[in-house]
Design an enzyme around this catalytic site. Sequence first.
Site, mmCIF file in Angstrom:
data_model
loop_
_atom_site.group_PDB
_atom_site.id
_atom_site.type_symbol
_atom_site.label_atom_id
_atom_site.label_comp_id
_atom_site.label_asym_id
_atom_site.label_seq_id
_atom_site.Cartn_x
_atom_site.Cartn_y
_atom_site.Cartn_z
ATOM 1 N N ASP A 253 0.875 -1.184 0.000
ATOM 2 C CA ASP A 253 0.000 0.000 0.000
ATOM 3 C C ASP A 253 0.910 1.231 0.000
ATOM 4 O O ASP A 253 1.996 1.179 -0.566
ATOM 5 C CB ASP A 253 -0.960 -0.069 1.207
ATOM 6 C CG ASP A 253 -2.259 0.680 0.947
ATOM 7 O OD1 ASP A 253 -2.189 1.836 0.515
ATOM 8 O OD2 ASP A 253 -3.340 0.127 1.185
ATOM 9 N N HIS A 276 2.136 1.906 -3.224
ATOM 10 C CA HIS A 276 1.192 2.842 -3.831
ATOM 11 C C HIS A 276 1.717 4.272 -3.784
ATOM 12 O O HIS A 276 0.961 5.222 -3.929
ATOM 13 C CB HIS A 276 -0.177 2.757 -3.138
ATOM 14 C CG HIS A 276 -0.864 1.431 -3.334
ATOM 15 N ND1 HIS A 276 -2.122 1.162 -2.847
ATOM 16 C CD2 HIS A 276 -0.472 0.301 -3.961
ATOM 17 C CE1 HIS A 276 -2.468 -0.095 -3.172
ATOM 18 N NE2 HIS A 276 -1.474 -0.625 -3.838
#
Length: 441
Positions: A253, A276
């Site tokens: 993430d 991310h």
Amino acid sequence: MSSSRIIYVMFVVILVFGLRNKCLGARDFKIRSLVALSSPNSTYHYDVDSNVVDVTTLGAKGDGETDDTKAFLAVWQAACEKDSATLLIPSDYQFLVGPLTFLGPCKSNILFKVDGDVIAPVNPKAWASKPLNWMNFSKLNGITIVGDGTFDGQGAAWWKNSEQEDTVNAKVEANYQSLRPTAIRFYGSYDVTVQDITIRNTPQFHLKFDSCTSLYVFNFTTSSPANSPNTDGIHLQNSEDVEIHHSTLACGDDCVSIQTGCSGIRVHNINCGPGHGISIGSLGKDRTKACVSNVSVYDSDIHDASNGVRIKTWQGGIGQVKSVSFSNIEVSNVKVPINVDQFYCDKKVCSNQTSGVFISDVTYEKITGTYSQTPVYLACSDEMPCTDLKLINIELEPVGANENDPFCWNSYGDQENGVECLQPGRPPNDPSHTQSPDEKC
Ligand SMILES: *[C@@H]1O[C@H](CO)[C@@H](O)[C@H](O)[C@H]1NC(C)=O
Ligand SMILES: *[C@@H]1O[C@H](CO)[C@@H](O)[C@H](O)[C@H]1NC(C)=O
Ligand SMILES: *[C@@H]1O[C@H](CO)[C@@H](O)[C@H](O)[C@H]1NC(C)=O
Ligand SMILES: *[C@@H]1O[C@H](CO)[C@@H](O)[C@H](O)[C@H]1NC(C)=O
């Protein structure tokens, strides 16, 4: 004087200054940061003092199989009551430890020296009913976690359950997933340093700070696979005066996630990917108020990531993100290097709302490298356009042959050298005039 002598003298000054100002940790922190910045390749100075409490002396086996949780708690309690204690997790051992709360305040600053490895129980069922955190550090004033040891959250069993979400009772499963623990969490603490350690395979976030002040993270590593769900590298909320640098963050993430209530955040010399990217948000979920300001991210590499630098907000929230700069960021194989999404939504469709978190004064300077989808995507809300944006020296090339245009919606500001997509001037419905006093930060 040679530079090493200058640094040595500075250390002595800081040591004396630091000891005299134990309760003025913030000042201590700022000086320490300057030293670290001036010599980014050396560790900052710490002493392993004589007051060492070794977990193996209080019954920890470190054989990777015996549950050493009780011994860890005992050693914490012993250290917490001493003057300037060092809690030692020695090398060449592997300690199996379940969820633990390291509760402060302690009598003095603690040096938590992690030379060996610490592993979590594999089977999620072996955890307490509501673990939420694996290592829960709470209400501490002056703590340093340092060493070349590793915390392994053995998260694979938790991730696997996430993939099976559709096949079992969805409600029970969602509840279970919301319990996935964060590996190391600091709550309500002041003057915290995390240095040199590695956290890997975490069930959820790697390192989280909630309601903390004066934080320093240096030469820190996270390592979890790209497809491990919600495994943010470093997750900050309601925290101020933070420096994170020279760290390698690979996760599933956000490498760094900056949430509501954060200000005075400096993030630099980060190697991020897979992951991310570095994100502010998501903010304003369930119509909440979100305030983030004074964030700078610079001199970093982001690779093999879904985003580079991103700001995401839910519709319907209120508050503001302001005074943010992203500069000298090298991206490589990043889907969307520059991303503002004020329509953030985790369902297929979210209805449009009339309020939003106002985004203003955000500078992007010298963002260079390669993208795989869209170089610049600025989707600002119709009601709350983004203002005072700057795009300077943005040089982004597609990974393959397909060049895509930047996308800008309700985005106002200035641009030089590179991407041209912002609207000049100010929007007719300028949020700096339309935001009501309770919507403001
Ligand atoms: C973490 O510690 C705090 C004590 O400050 C406690 O209230 C909380 O329940 C603990 N959380 C977890 C998940 O262990
Ligand atoms: C960074 O941490 C590693 C251990 O993870 C250590 O071996 C190395 O010396 C540290 N580097 C610096 C510059 O402090
Ligand atoms: C912004 O944050 C830095 C620390 O990162 C701090 O030194 C500075 O004073 C802050 N600036 C403002 C205007 O608050
Ligand atoms: C919300 O507004 C955006 C921008 O005007 C539009 O593209 C989108 O279709 C709208 N969404 C819905 C669900 O109405």
